[in-house]
Design a protein around this motif. Sequence first.
Motif: not given
Ligand code: EPU
Length: 421
Positions: A22-24, A125-127, A188-190, A330-332, A369-371
């Motif tokens: 899914k996440n790829a 914010d980082q995006h 560095r995720e796959p 909040n993932r508990f 949630d999903l997991r």
């Molecule tokens: N974060 C920031 N600022 C940003 C972006 C992220 O502070 O601009 C923080 C987030 O709040 C979080 C941490 O950085 O605490 C990591 O978030 P990340 O951006 O890496 O997560 P994501 O890209 O929103 C993806 C997966 C998630 C997975 C995370 C971490 C997808 C579609 N989603 O989310 O997958 O948990 O990376 O590996 O790729 C799931 O599949 O159940 C799922 C939630």
Amino acid sequence: MDKIVIEGGKRLNGTIAVNGAKNAALPLQCAVLLADGVCTFRRVPRLSDIETMNRLLQSLGCDIAGEQTLTIDPRGVNEGPLEAAYDLVKTMRASVTVMGPLLARYGRAKVSLPGGCAIGARPIDQHLRGLEALGADIELSHGYVHAQARRLRGAQFVFDTITVGGTQNVMMAAALAKGSTRLENVAREPEVQELALVLNKMGAKIDGAGTPVIEIEGVDHLRGVEHVILPDRIEAGTFMVAAAITRGNVLLEHAPLDHMHAVVTKLEEAGVECRAEGHGIRVIGPDRLTPIDVSTQPHPGFPTDMQAQIMVLATVAHGQSTIIETIFENRFMHVPELCRMGAQIHVNANTAVVRGPTHYGGTTVMATDLRASASLVLAGLVARGKTEIRRVYHLDRGYEAIDVRLRELGAEIQRYHGARG
Ligand code: EPU
């Protein structure tokens, strides 16, 4: 709403094929917006998140056909509204990943701010800072991000936090920027590596994905592509835990061992036998599981997306385990539901202390949630009596036909359509 009912206590045996990730798939769907031509993806999992992304792409003007072989034609996008509306973004945060591609290819994007979600605040914010570094003009108003740029230009940017979606968004934007970009402290995720690989197949010049620094030489055009989606390491890991806790013996075909070292290491520490076999992994659960200590980390550390599932394994192990969640605040949310089934878990801030072995007793539980939902299914597989899981639409976001596939391995599990709750 559908529900899943499990009669626990069956050992899982047999072979199961791991689906595409899914996440790829989700960021690859977004990457199509960068292309001049049709993109075709194979081994796409049939999940509601994939459908949600398709709906968003259609609203932007893409033509979409197929399911497991998914064809997306972006050539109708140019005159569209270039907007990701709140209703779509609120159901799936990965929708914000259209922002970089839209901005790079069409010069503007309007994307709803996602807000928080069940597992945490999850800011973007980082995006936004990364896109600003590439020259985008960003304004926040009325709950939307309005981004504009005549032509993005390459830059150096260091992420404050390691973010998967942020890395993907900014990397896609930089692929079509003018000049070279250097992104530091990247995820560095796959799934980041997979995106870079596919962008390169489309004509991009990206180097370093899978390391902390990605370098990108911008190009003027990206072409359509055909690609088979990488297998899902989280789906594989979830089935591995299912085999482990039921003292089962399961071969997971296509399980991506190279991407799963942290999970395999913890399973082995717990006494589970995991070995490479053909193009997959065979998992054999022991009679008695040993406790483990786990701390979630960005890849190549232990994935947060496996934290709820490994916690179920810890609850049935003999002794005390500690599970620390460092990625989301909040993932508990699975903990109170697991406790209702008999688990002894004490949470203090981001640390869960788990005392086992739990002899689970089935009851009615609620997926959040999903997991978390996946962890309830796992607990149900080892519980005495019936476990009824409500709100299974959460599961449908990330696990295709989990009931059918577990049943093929010998689980007694049924899905009932249209149940209330
Ligand atoms: N974060 C920031 N600022 C940003 C972006 C992220 O502070 O601009 C923080 C987030 O709040 C979080 C941490 O950085 O605490 C990591 O978030 P990340 O951006 O890496 O997560 P994501 O890209 O929103 C993806 C997966 C998630 C997975 C995370 C971490 C997808 C579609 N989603 O989310 O997958 O948990 O990376 O590996 O790729 C799931 O599949 O159940 C799922 C939630």
